[in-house]
Design a protein around this motif. Structure first.
Motif, mmCIF file in Angstrom:
data_model
loop_
_atom_site.group_PDB
_atom_site.id
_atom_site.type_symbol
_atom_site.label_atom_id
_atom_site.label_comp_id
_atom_site.label_asym_id
_atom_site.label_seq_id
_atom_site.Cartn_x
_atom_site.Cartn_y
_atom_site.Cartn_z
ATOM 1 N N MET A 1 -28.855 -9.172 26.487
ATOM 2 C CA MET A 1 -27.630 -8.785 25.747
ATOM 3 C C MET A 1 -26.931 -7.743 26.580
ATOM 4 O O MET A 1 -27.459 -7.063 27.479
ATOM 5 N N ASP A 2 -25.558 -7.575 26.047
ATOM 6 C CA ASP A 2 -24.869 -6.607 26.604
ATOM 7 C C ASP A 2 -24.517 -5.547 25.571
ATOM 8 O O ASP A 2 -24.700 -5.705 24.386
ATOM 9 N N VAL A 3 -23.982 -4.232 26.236
ATOM 10 C CA VAL A 3 -23.712 -3.297 25.152
ATOM 11 C C VAL A 3 -22.676 -2.358 25.520
ATOM 12 O O VAL A 3 -22.324 -2.240 26.758
ATOM 13 N N GLU A 4 -21.771 -2.161 24.512
ATOM 14 C CA GLU A 4 -20.575 -1.304 24.750
ATOM 15 C C GLU A 4 -20.824 -0.031 24.171
ATOM 16 O O GLU A 4 -21.214 0.245 23.184
ATOM 17 N N ILE A 5 -20.564 1.044 25.164
ATOM 18 C CA ILE A 5 -20.767 2.459 24.590
ATOM 19 C C ILE A 5 -19.501 2.957 24.225
ATOM 20 O O ILE A 5 -18.616 2.855 24.703
ATOM 21 N N LEU A 6 -19.788 3.458 22.638
ATOM 22 C CA LEU A 6 -18.814 3.976 21.845
ATOM 23 C C LEU A 6 -18.577 5.646 22.033
ATOM 24 O O LEU A 6 -17.557 5.869 21.807
ATOM 25 N N GLY A 7 -19.659 6.210 22.278
ATOM 26 C CA GLY A 7 -19.459 7.718 22.459
ATOM 27 C C GLY A 7 -20.706 8.326 22.292
ATOM 28 O O GLY A 7 -21.921 7.812 22.490
ATOM 29 N N GLY A 89 -36.716 -6.910 37.573
ATOM 30 C CA GLY A 89 -37.936 -6.923 37.001
ATOM 31 C C GLY A 89 -38.015 -6.737 35.484
ATOM 32 O O GLY A 89 -39.181 -6.793 34.672
ATOM 33 N N VAL A 90 -37.174 -6.182 34.787
ATOM 34 C CA VAL A 90 -36.976 -5.864 33.446
ATOM 35 C C VAL A 90 -37.173 -7.148 32.607
ATOM 36 O O VAL A 90 -36.532 -8.193 33.108
ATOM 37 N N ARG A 91 -37.582 -6.991 31.343
ATOM 38 C CA ARG A 91 -37.745 -8.215 30.550
ATOM 39 C C ARG A 91 -36.603 -8.335 29.433
ATOM 40 O O ARG A 91 -35.356 -8.937 29.785
ATOM 41 N N ASP A 92 -36.570 -7.525 28.430
ATOM 42 C CA ASP A 92 -35.560 -7.839 27.215
ATOM 43 C C ASP A 92 -34.785 -6.523 27.417
ATOM 44 O O ASP A 92 -34.697 -5.583 26.723
ATOM 45 N N ALA A 93 -33.867 -6.493 28.495
ATOM 46 C CA ALA A 93 -33.091 -5.128 28.618
ATOM 47 C C ALA A 93 -31.607 -5.432 28.140
ATOM 48 O O ALA A 93 -31.233 -6.630 27.891
ATOM 49 N N VAL A 94 -30.813 -4.288 27.942
ATOM 50 C CA VAL A 94 -29.496 -4.542 27.574
ATOM 51 C C VAL A 94 -28.564 -3.730 28.512
ATOM 52 O O VAL A 94 -29.195 -2.835 28.930
ATOM 53 N N MET A 95 -27.733 -4.355 29.024
ATOM 54 C CA MET A 95 -27.074 -3.687 30.061
ATOM 55 C C MET A 95 -25.412 -3.511 29.530
ATOM 56 O O MET A 95 -24.847 -4.097 28.808
ATOM 57 N N TRP A 96 -24.755 -2.617 30.241
ATOM 58 C CA TRP A 96 -23.424 -2.103 30.011
ATOM 59 C C TRP A 96 -22.508 -3.384 30.232
ATOM 60 O O TRP A 96 -22.882 -4.034 31.454
#
Length: 538
Positions: A1-7, A89-96
């Motif tokens: 999944m992706d992640v949106e940095i809000l603050g 090598g990560v499994r269930d990570a979230v990326m920017w």
């Protein structure tokens, strides 16, 4: 999944404890929302580890907004130096995601709407009634159980035992293991050869801990508007969690956790059964874990019914102390069935041991033995009266007591009482009571007194009066002291004057009336009630 940095939420979790606010993107998070068990999921920006997804924002949120614990705060759990962190090598990570705005200003929020993502607490081998009992009666600071599903599976069936634990892997902390299992599951954030960091928030917030660490296999994720959670199976044990802090839990691969062996033997009906398990040694967890395990042991027998009476016996071995003995006859009441009362009784005894701040030794083993007796074996003390209004010191007085069994005919007892020769003229009170009432009179209960030494606690518990006897006690107008859990009745005035200034000492209490046991009569049922008979001494 992706992640949106809000603050960034400054000091939102405490002084110098910041949290990064983010919105999750992708078909899965947009469908399930923030999932219990997701806490600890590593968040990467350009291959660098930002921190762990760990906090939920609000209730019934319409979009998956969550809080991230910065990795620097997690690494501070063990004073770890800045590591080289790479994403492969990560499994269930979230990326920017490029949707994020890295230059967004510092945000401000109300911490009352921010709480750790719930940790799925899987009770394997427990019936729905036992799970409900755990939710209603067991409260562990920092642990937020949800209706988790799952169980225990062999590593060869569900996971390659040789596969390394990676960031994004599910990991479980075993609170109970054996024939019954209780496991709390979250996600690994960071791994190096010496440690793993997970969750991004505490499980028990107890600091130094010793809890088995196992791999876990996520079978499915259940979406729910109230609380989505992961369904997991625990697999092989790979080490132990040694730290449970506000920003992470820390595990050490290959470490062995110290557990308390527990055996629960149930007798009655066509079959007898023994359950063997191990429980973590922790003041917040052990009493509740033993309590719910006993409750499940009683529920799962084929002879179980709400009208059963239980005869409970037990021994607790504590390093360096005499054994603690438990003994109770427990019948159901209109408010509680006997299985629930038995579990609560054991929980109260263990809470007295674990609530004692002086306990420094390890509990070596717990052995509980329960006999199931058919029917509701309870009896009520309805009335007591003397056959004469006055007597002299040394006389034998006859007292009549009326007992009413549950759904049975009343029983009348004639009890001879020989009065002491040393009685002074005046009114005398004679107490007829159950064991619990006598225990309250002969033990200290002042809120001003602190915890007793563990030796005194053990002595006090081992001296608890039995539930199936009628006790006859003289209430004399003489001073009584309770010193370190031991009752000194009818002490001289001179001794009372010496002890009075020492009442600030936590082990001493004084009472103006002495409790002098005279006799007890078996009634073959759990007795409740009390009556006081007055007699004039001439």
């Amino acid at each position: 999944m992706d992640v949106e940095i809000l603050g960034v939420l400054k000091n939102v979790l405490g002084p110098d404890q910041d949290m990064i606010l983010a919105r999750l993107h992708g078909s899965k998070p947009e469908y399930t929302g923030v999932v219990a068990g997701m806490s600890g999921s590593p968040v990467y920006i350009d291959g660098k580890l930002l921190g762990a997804l760990s906090y939920r924002i609000g209730q019934f949120s319409k979009e998956p907004i969550a809080g991230i614990t910065p990795i620097a705060e997690m690494l501070a759990v063990n004073g770890t130096a800045e590591p080289e962190i790479v994403r492969p090598g990560v499994r269930d990570a979230v990326m920017w995601s490029p949707q994020g705005n890295s230059s967004s200003p510092t945000a401000v929020a109300d911490a009352t709407d921010i709480h750790p993502i719930e940790t799925p607490l899987v009770l394997s081998g427990f019936s729905p009634e036992a799970v409900k009992f755990f939710q209603d009666h067991v409260s562990v600071m920092g642990l937020m159980p949800v209706a988790g599903l799952g169980g225990n599976a062999s590593a060869s069936t569900h996971m390659d035992s040789s596969s390394p634990l990676l960031p994004g892997s599910a990991v479980s902390a075993l609170l109970v293991r054996g024939d019954l299992e209780i496991a709390a599951t979250c996600t690994v954030t960071y791994v190096d050869p010496h440690q793993i960091l997970a969750c991004g928030h505490p499980i028990t917030r107890y600091g130094n801990v010793s809890i088995p660490m196992t791999k876990a296999d996520v079978v499915a994720t259940l979406a729910s508007p109230l609380n989505s959670f992961k369904i997991v199976n625990t697999t092989e044990t790979i080490g132990a969690f040694t730290e449970d802090r506000s920003s992470a839990i820390r595990g050490v691969p290959g470490e062995s956790a110290r557990m308390i062996p527990v055996a629960i033997h149930t007798h009655g009906g066509p079959h007898e059964r023994t359950l063997h398990m191990e429980v973590v040694d922790n003041p917040d967890i052990t009493p509740g874990a033993v309590m719910v395990s006993l409750y499940e042991s009683l529920l799962e027998t084929n002879s179980y019914s709400e009208e059963l009476t239980y005869e409970l016996r037990g021994t607790v071995a504590i390093d360096g102390y005499p054994p603690l003995h438990l003994k109770s006859l427990i019948a159901p009441t209109e408010q509680l069935p006997s299985a629930l009362r038995a579990a609560l009784t054991v929980g109260q005894r263990f809470q007295a041991v674990y609530g004692n701040s002086a306990r420094v030794r390890n509990i070596q083993s717990i052995d509980l033995d329960v006999d199931s007796l058919p029917g509701r074996r309870s009896i009520q003390l309805e009335r007591a009266q003397a056959t004469q209004p006055a007597a002299h010191p040394g006389d034998t007085v006859m007292v009549e007591a009326t007992l009413r069994p549950f759904r049975g005919e009343t029983r009348n007892l004639r009890i001879p009482i020989t009065l002491p020769q040393t009685l002074n003229p005046g009114p005398l009170r004679i107490l007829f009571s159950d064991g619990a009432t006598l225990d309250r009179l002969t033990t200290s209960s002042s809120s001003a007194e602190g915890p007793l030494e563990l030796t005194s606690i053990i002595h006090q518990m081992n001296a608890v009066h039995e539930d199936d006897r009628l006790y006859v006690t003289l209430l004399l107008p003489n001073a009584q002291a309770v010193v370190d859990g031991r009752t000194l009745a009818s002490i001289p005035i001179s001794m009372a004057n010496v002890l009075e200034p020492l009442r600030t000492n936590r082990g001493i209490s004084l009472n103006g009336e002495s409790v002098v046991p005279v006799t007890s009569i078996p009634v073959e049922a759990m007795l409740t009630g009390m009556q006081v008979v007055s007699l004039e001494i001439e």
